[in-house]
Design an enzyme around this catalytic site. Structure first.
Site, short mmCIF file in Angstrom:
data_model
loop_
_atom_site.label_atom_id
_atom_site.label_comp_id
_atom_site.label_asym_id
_atom_site.label_seq_id
_atom_site.Cartn_x
_atom_site.Cartn_y
_atom_site.Cartn_z
N ASP A 30 0.67 43.73 13.99
CA ASP A 30 0.82 43.39 12.56
C ASP A 30 1.47 44.58 11.86
O ASP A 30 0.97 45.09 10.86
CB ASP A 30 -0.55 43.07 11.95
CG ASP A 30 -0.43 42.46 10.55
OD1 ASP A 30 0.66 41.97 10.19
OD2 ASP A 30 -1.43 42.48 9.80
N LEU A 31 2.60 44.99 12.40
CA LEU A 31 3.22 46.25 12.00
C LEU A 31 4.14 46.07 10.79
O LEU A 31 5.34 46.30 10.85
CB LEU A 31 4.00 46.84 13.18
CG LEU A 31 4.36 48.32 13.05
CD1 LEU A 31 3.14 49.19 13.13
CD2 LEU A 31 5.36 48.72 14.13
#
Length: 252
Positions: free
Chosen positions: A163-164
């Site tokens: 979930d960068l």
């Protein structure tokens, strides 16, 4: 240790966190929820790769306690590129994760698979089929049938943050301070790169430093589809246009 203060931390659309101040001067972040032990395992995996992440002090009974990391927002793209090289170092592993995860009410299936396009099709695209309108479902099914032509079958397995987006990358004084709020799994490293470009615009020097495989820019729209579908399901119709535009660009 006695608690001397605390406050709710800003940010986070799906779950809150609080800053807890202890009598000895330490600051911890407290989060609650049914999956905190899984998040703790992901943070530990990131730290074990040599990438900065908050140290976990407690993860049980629905409570996660970890170090608070100071951040001032002064971006250091070179230091992030160096960290991603360590995080994404090839490993002997199957694509996926040993447990599923979730963004709030939205499940993230991670059942391990050896074939990367099949993993992406099943667990990142087709899993949304019954949750979005029929026209998008049909287009996802069309795209899924072509993924073996568009994605590498067996890219080097890499540990992904998962979930960068920019809000989960903490910078301090121009250096990476920590990666937070992971949704980790093993996959193609371009998945993290695509997520980072969803709302942010890293400089060309960042991508040059990553030394990505040929054709990576053409693959980014495929990988961006997953977070766009997640946003469509979680936050509503305002994201439908972005999903449709991505499918248009991919000829699906």
């Amino acid at each position: 240790m006695a608690v001397t203060g605390g406050r709710k931390l800003a940010g986070g659309d799906l779950g809150g966190a609080a800053l807890v101040e202890l009598a000895d001067g330490r600051k911890l972040v407290a989060k609650g929820g049914p999956l905190v032990e899984r998040e703790a395992d992901m943070l530990r995996a990131i730290a074990a790769s040599g990438v900065p992440a908050p140290e976990v002090h407690h993860a049980a009974d629905g409570l996660l306690l970890m170090d608070h990391v100071e951040a001032d927002g002064a971006k250091g793209w070179d230091s992030l590129a160096e960290a991603l090289h360590r995080l994404h170092a090839p490993r002997a592993a199957t694509y996926g994760w040993d447990v599923d995860y979730a963004f709030g009410p939205l499940a993230i299936p991670n059942t391990p698979q050896d074939n990367w396009p099949e993993f992406w099709a099943r667990h990142r695209l087709l899993c949304h089929g019954e949750k979005v309108d029929g026209s998008i479902t049909a287009r996802l099914e069309k795209l899924a049938k072509r993924l073996s032509e568009l994605l590498p079958v067996s890219p080097p397995p890499a540990l992904l943050h998962g979930d960068l987006w920019g809000g989960n990358v903490l910078f301090h004084q121009g250096k990476l301070a920590a990666l937070i709020d992971p949704a980790s799994y093993v996959g193609h490293r371009e998945g993290d790169v695509a997520m980072l470009t969803l709302f942010d615009n890293p400089p060309d020097s960042f991508f040059d430093a990553l030394d990505l495989e040929a054709g990576w820019r053409e693959r980014l729209p495929i990988y961006r589809l997953w977070p766009l579908l997640v946003h469509l399901r979680l936050f509503g119709h305002s994201y439908r246009g972005s999903v449709v535009s991505a499918l248009d660009a991919l000829g699906a």
